[in-house]
Write an enzyme that holds these catalytic residues in place. Structure first.
Site, PDB file in Angstrom:
ATOM      1  N   ASP A  54       3.219  12.139  96.611  1.00 59.07           N
ATOM      2  CA  ASP A  54       3.594  10.942  95.864  1.00 59.07           C
ATOM      3  C   ASP A  54       4.086   9.836  96.787  1.00 59.07           C
ATOM      4  O   ASP A  54       3.832   8.651  96.558  1.00 59.07           O
ATOM      5  CB  ASP A  54       4.678  11.283  94.842  1.00 59.07           C
ATOM      6  CG  ASP A  54       4.121  12.025  93.631  1.00 59.07           C
ATOM      7  OD1 ASP A  54       2.881  12.216  93.568  1.00 59.07           O
ATOM      8  OD2 ASP A  54       4.916  12.418  92.762  1.00 59.07           O
ATOM      9  N   ASN A 106       8.314   3.427  91.707  1.00 57.24           N
ATOM     10  CA  ASN A 106       9.164   4.388  90.997  1.00 57.24           C
ATOM     11  C   ASN A 106      10.513   3.818  90.602  1.00 57.24           C
ATOM     12  O   ASN A 106      10.862   3.775  89.431  1.00 57.24           O
ATOM     13  CB  ASN A 106       9.390   5.632  91.865  1.00 57.24           C
ATOM     14  CG  ASN A 106       8.354   6.701  91.625  1.00 57.24           C
ATOM     15  OD1 ASN A 106       7.481   6.567  90.778  1.00 57.24           O
ATOM     16  ND2 ASN A 106       8.451   7.781  92.377  1.00 57.24           N
ATOM     17  N   ASP A 107      11.309   3.427  91.595  1.00 61.84           N
ATOM     18  CA  ASP A 107      12.683   3.039  91.279  1.00 61.84           C
ATOM     19  C   ASP A 107      13.331   2.164  92.329  1.00 61.84           C
ATOM     20  O   ASP A 107      12.923   2.114  93.488  1.00 61.84           O
ATOM     21  CB  ASP A 107      13.557   4.288  91.050  1.00 61.84           C
ATOM     22  CG  ASP A 107      13.428   5.318  92.158  1.00 61.84           C
ATOM     23  OD1 ASP A 107      13.333   4.932  93.330  1.00 61.84           O
ATOM     24  OD2 ASP A 107      13.424   6.525  91.846  1.00 61.84           O
ATOM     25  N   ASP A 153      28.860   6.282  90.766  1.00 65.37           N
ATOM     26  CA  ASP A 153      28.264   6.483  92.088  1.00 65.37           C
ATOM     27  C   ASP A 153      27.015   5.646  92.310  1.00 65.37           C
ATOM     28  O   ASP A 153      26.459   5.652  93.412  1.00 65.37           O
ATOM     29  CB  ASP A 153      27.906   7.961  92.291  1.00 65.37           C
ATOM     30  CG  ASP A 153      29.143   8.830  92.478  1.00 65.37           C
ATOM     31  OD1 ASP A 153      30.233   8.264  92.625  1.00 65.37           O
ATOM     32  OD2 ASP A 153      29.004  10.063  92.470  1.00 65.37           O
ATOM     33  N   THR A 210      10.380  10.384  86.151  1.00 64.70           N
ATOM     34  CA  THR A 210      10.402  11.809  86.482  1.00 64.70           C
ATOM     35  C   THR A 210      10.863  12.057  87.918  1.00 64.70           C
ATOM     36  O   THR A 210      10.780  13.190  88.410  1.00 64.70           O
ATOM     37  CB  THR A 210       9.002  12.428  86.291  1.00 64.70           C
ATOM     38  OG1 THR A 210       8.048  11.676  87.048  1.00 64.70           O
ATOM     39  CG2 THR A 210       8.610  12.421  84.831  1.00 64.70           C
ATOM     40  N   ALA A 211      11.358  11.013  88.589  1.00 64.83           N
ATOM     41  CA  ALA A 211      11.841  11.158  89.968  1.00 64.83           C
ATOM     42  C   ALA A 211      13.368  11.223  89.967  1.00 64.83           C
ATOM     43  O   ALA A 211      13.966  12.016  89.254  1.00 64.83           O
ATOM     44  CB  ALA A 211      11.298  10.013  90.826  1.00 64.83           C
ATOM     45  N   LEU A 259      15.360  11.182  86.587  1.00 68.43           N
ATOM     46  CA  LEU A 259      15.400  12.442  85.847  1.00 68.43           C
ATOM     47  C   LEU A 259      16.480  13.369  86.406  1.00 68.43           C
ATOM     48  O   LEU A 259      17.237  13.989  85.655  1.00 68.43           O
ATOM     49  CB  LEU A 259      14.035  13.135  85.909  1.00 68.43           C
ATOM     50  CG  LEU A 259      13.914  14.486  85.204  1.00 68.43           C
ATOM     51  CD1 LEU A 259      14.134  14.333  83.701  1.00 68.43           C
ATOM     52  CD2 LEU A 259      12.545  15.109  85.476  1.00 68.43           C
ATOM     53  N   GLN A 278      11.859   4.353 100.295  1.00 70.20           N
ATOM     54  CA  GLN A 278      11.080   3.966 101.470  1.00 70.20           C
ATOM     55  C   GLN A 278      11.573   2.689 102.140  1.00 70.20           C
ATOM     56  O   GLN A 278      11.274   2.454 103.311  1.00 70.20           O
ATOM     57  CB  GLN A 278       9.605   3.784 101.078  1.00 70.20           C
ATOM     58  CG  GLN A 278       8.954   5.063 100.559  1.00 70.20           C
ATOM     59  CD  GLN A 278       7.513   4.856 100.163  1.00 70.20           C
ATOM     60  OE1 GLN A 278       7.051   3.737  99.971  1.00 70.20           O
ATOM     61  NE2 GLN A 278       6.776   5.951 100.019  1.00 70.20           N
TER      62      GLN A 278
END
Length: 296
Positions: free
Chosen positions: A78, A152-153, A182, A193-194, A197, A252
């Protein structure tokens, strides 16, 4: 449209599996008269995998290669797929993602059985999934000091020391809450789903349009994950006195925030096309990757 050229992008840290799969893939494509391209970043790995440069192949910069090909093939997981997608645009060739590991959720094809399905794709018989890209901006003293895209995020958290901090969160200029905890995750549906989740966020079907805000260890019983409409502009304000807060995109890209910075997150009009695995469904993937509903 039949595929006549393909760009192969490798995971930066190649494993032993690559020594057989990559040469086999190159020979397989060459036999079918597909023009092959690699990117400059992978040149060292190509020299490791091949005794001499593959026939019918070229090594170009990523930007040059992307403009020349009909199909982009990623070999990794991924992370490799997401890193590639973040650098593409709506006019780029579709991406055929091959998972070289075991957990990959976004990559549609397995390293053990992708050749048969790739054969069909080369004939132009395939469907694509349109994957939206999201944008994060950091505004400091009314100037944009950082801007990048994520699949993703986008995550705000502390550095090496885990210590609670506060954030002010808004959507379309309307205040949602002041969060103490936090951190905060802003995730796309496919990114649900990363990390989201793992932090207690919901699983969102890839067909749902929106963005989920997932607090990380919120110091409150009322701050729960929240799904916002796709056109929402999420604004996060760093209060005075808050230091050492990190912004990370897709795990990343990293940027260090300062007090009083303003972070804006929103979906862009840019959509990347992923080649769909016709033998794979969303819920089957959930079951195989996360053991959801096994035994039923």
């Amino acid at each position: 449209m039949k595929i006549k050229s393909a760009l192969i992008i490798l995971k930066p840290n190649i494993s032993s599996d690559f020594s057989s799969i990559v040469p086999n893939l190159v020979r397989w494509l060459t036999k079918r008269k597909i023009q092959i391209f690699f990117i400059l970043r992978d040149e060292k790995n190509i020299k490791t995998l091949f005794k001499k440069p593959p026939v019918n192949s070229s090594i170009l910069s990523r930007n040059e290669a992307v403009k020349k090909v009909d199909l982009i093939i990623t070999l990794g997981g991924d992370g490799t797929l997401i890193g590639t997608c973040r650098k593409l645009n709506s006019k780029s060739a579709p991406v055929f993602g091959i998972n070289m590991g075991s957990l990959g959720f976004t990559t549609e094809f397995s390293k053990s059985d992708f050749f048969e399905q790739l054969e069909v794709v080369l004939r132009g018989k395939f469907e694509t999934i349109k994957l939206p890209l999201f944008k994060t901006q950091v505004i400091r003293n009314e100037k944009v000091v950082f801007q990048s895209l994520f699949v993703n995020d986008s995550v705000l958290n502390r550095g090496a020391i885990s210590r609670m901090f506060s954030l002010s969160v808004e959507s379309n200029s309307e205040h949602i809450y002041n969060l103490s905890g936090d951190g905060l995750i802003a995730a796309s549906p496919i990114g649900s789903t990363a990390y989201s989740l793992a932090a207690g966020g919901p699983i969102i079907h890839s067909g749902v349009k929106g963005i989920v805000l997932t607090p990380v260890s919120a110091h409150s019983l009322t701050h729960r994950p929240m799904i916002l409409p796709e056109k929402s502009i999420v604004t996060i304000k760093i209060p005075r006195g808050s230091l050492n807060i990190n912004l990370t995109l897709d795990g990343q890209e990293h940027f260090v925030l300062q007090e009083r910075d303003v972070i804006k997150i929103q979906q862009t009009s840019r959509k990347i096309r992923l080649v769909k695995n016709q033998e794979k469904s969303y819920f089957r993937t959930l079951k195989s990757k996360f053991a959801l509903g096994r035994g039923n």
